[in-house]
Design a protein around this motif. Structure first.
Motif, PDB file in Angstrom:
ATOM      1  N   VAL A   1     -68.348 -23.634  28.998  1.00 39.38           N
ATOM      2  CA  VAL A   1     -69.458 -23.180  28.147  1.00 39.38           C
ATOM      3  C   VAL A   1     -69.231 -23.554  26.684  1.00 39.38           C
ATOM      4  N   GLY A   2     -68.051 -24.095  26.372  1.00 42.76           N
ATOM      5  CA  GLY A   2     -67.742 -24.472  25.004  1.00 42.76           C
ATOM      6  C   GLY A   2     -66.529 -25.378  24.962  1.00 42.76           C
TER       7      GLY A   2
ATOM      8  N   SER B   1     -63.270 -27.141  22.034  1.00 38.54           N
ATOM      9  CA  SER B   1     -62.705 -27.425  20.724  1.00 38.54           C
ATOM     10  C   SER B   1     -61.934 -28.731  20.829  1.00 38.54           C
TER      11      SER B   1
ATOM     12  N   VAL C   1     -63.591 -24.505  27.254  1.00 35.12           N
ATOM     13  CA  VAL C   1     -63.541 -23.052  27.409  1.00 35.12           C
ATOM     14  C   VAL C   1     -64.438 -22.681  28.583  1.00 35.12           C
TER      15      VAL C   1
ATOM     16  N   ARG D   1     -68.715 -14.017  28.261  1.00 36.34           N
ATOM     17  CA  ARG D   1     -67.772 -14.680  27.365  1.00 36.34           C
ATOM     18  C   ARG D   1     -66.655 -13.755  26.893  1.00 36.34           C
TER      19      ARG D   1
ATOM     20  N   LEU E   1     -62.253 -15.445  29.329  1.00 29.46           N
ATOM     21  CA  LEU E   1     -62.325 -16.900  29.221  1.00 29.46           C
ATOM     22  C   LEU E   1     -61.013 -17.558  29.631  1.00 29.46           C
TER      23      LEU E   1
ATOM     24  N   THR F   1     -59.048 -21.555  29.376  1.00 31.76           N
ATOM     25  CA  THR F   1     -59.113 -22.861  28.729  1.00 31.76           C
ATOM     26  C   THR F   1     -58.388 -23.901  29.563  1.00 31.76           C
TER      27      THR F   1
ATOM     28  N   PRO G   1     -63.659 -23.145  18.350  1.00 33.42           N
ATOM     29  CA  PRO G   1     -64.516 -23.460  19.494  1.00 33.42           C
ATOM     30  C   PRO G   1     -65.997 -23.438  19.128  1.00 33.42           C
ATOM     31  N   GLN G   2     -66.737 -24.313  19.786  1.00 35.51           N
ATOM     32  CA  GLN G   2     -68.200 -24.306  19.708  1.00 35.51           C
ATOM     33  C   GLN G   2     -68.729 -23.975  21.100  1.00 35.51           C
ATOM     34  N   TYR G   3     -69.858 -23.249  21.158  1.00 30.29           N
ATOM     35  CA  TYR G   3     -70.381 -22.790  22.438  1.00 30.29           C
ATOM     36  C   TYR G   3     -71.854 -23.144  22.616  1.00 30.29           C
ATOM     37  N   CYS G   4     -72.238 -23.389  23.856  1.00 34.81           N
ATOM     38  CA  CYS G   4     -73.655 -23.440  24.187  1.00 34.81           C
ATOM     39  C   CYS G   4     -74.246 -22.053  23.905  1.00 34.81           C
TER      40      CYS G   4
ATOM     41  N   CYS H   1     -75.736 -29.251  26.519  1.00 33.48           N
ATOM     42  CA  CYS H   1     -75.757 -28.008  27.272  1.00 33.48           C
ATOM     43  C   CYS H   1     -76.940 -27.983  28.231  1.00 33.48           C
TER      44      CYS H   1
END
Length: 210
Positions: free
Chosen positions: A66-67, A69, A90, A97, A100, A102, A116-119, A151
């Motif tokens: 879902v994300g 880095s 992630v 969430r 989680l 990794t 981290p970046q997430y949808c 996404c």
């Protein structure tokens, strides 16, 4: 003791950017779930030539990416540049969430991990990499410089990588479910010669649970 300290350091980096309750439920999956069945493999055609494909790492059953880095070495200004060194996915289950895992396969040795970046919702379903082509005998190779993910909820996420090279075509999309595994093509440490580290990546697609 050294390996234990390394694990603690990794967990500290992974925890950055998460709320307090999420920190308690963030785990490194490693190769523990590599027997998970997957339906297809996402690839692109603009990866570079150096290194070998390394081990896959998979999200646990029913978990999807879902994300992400990335590990990036900043501009070295005349010294050896390596740009993107690693990609960390992630994994979450059913949009939750708070718990989680990794996964990252083999990563390079230079640079720092990004936040981290997430949808906003949904899962990662396809990707695109920015690659600097081979620079010749006396050039400084960096190979993969950055990555974008799409996404299932439509947004595109882009890593904070370096700007050398260009993006190639998007991969195919996971036809059902989403990305659930990663495998990297990595050039090992060159001991003072030109390091390019991450040269290519491919992702596994798993089907959604019926």
């Amino acid at each position: 003791m050294t390996s234990l300290l390394a694990v603690v350091a990794v967990l500290a980096v992974l925890s950055a950017g998460f709320c307090e309750e999420q920190k308690n439920f963030l785990q490194r999956a490693g190769v523990a779930f590599n027997s998970r069945e997957y339906k297809s493999l996402l690839t692109v055609s603009n990866g570079e030539r150096f290194g070998t494909w390394t081990w896959p790492e998979m999200c646990p059953e029913s978990f999807f990416a879902v994300g992400f880095s990335v590990r990036v070495e900043s501009n070295q200004y005349g010294s050896d540049d390596t740009a993107l060194n690693g990609i960390r996915l992630v994994c979450a289950k059913d949009g939750n969430r708070n718990f989680l895992y990794t996964i990252e396969s083999h990563t390079g040795y230079f640079g720092d991990w990004s936040q981290p970046q997430y949808c906003p919702s949904g899962v990662l379903t396809s990707f695109q990499i920015s690659v600097e082509p081979h620079q010749g005998l006396f050039g400084d190779d960096t190979a993969v410089n950055n990555i974008r993910f799409r996404c299932s909820s439509n947004p595109t996420l882009e890593g904070p990588g370096m700007g050398w090279g260009e993006y190639g075509h998007w991969s195919e999309e996971c036809p059902d479910g989403g990305i659930c595994g990663i495998e990297t093509k990595m050039e090992e440490y060159q001991y003072g010669l030109d390091d390019s580290t991450l040269n290519d990546v491919r992702f596994h697609c798993c089907a959604s649970q019926q």
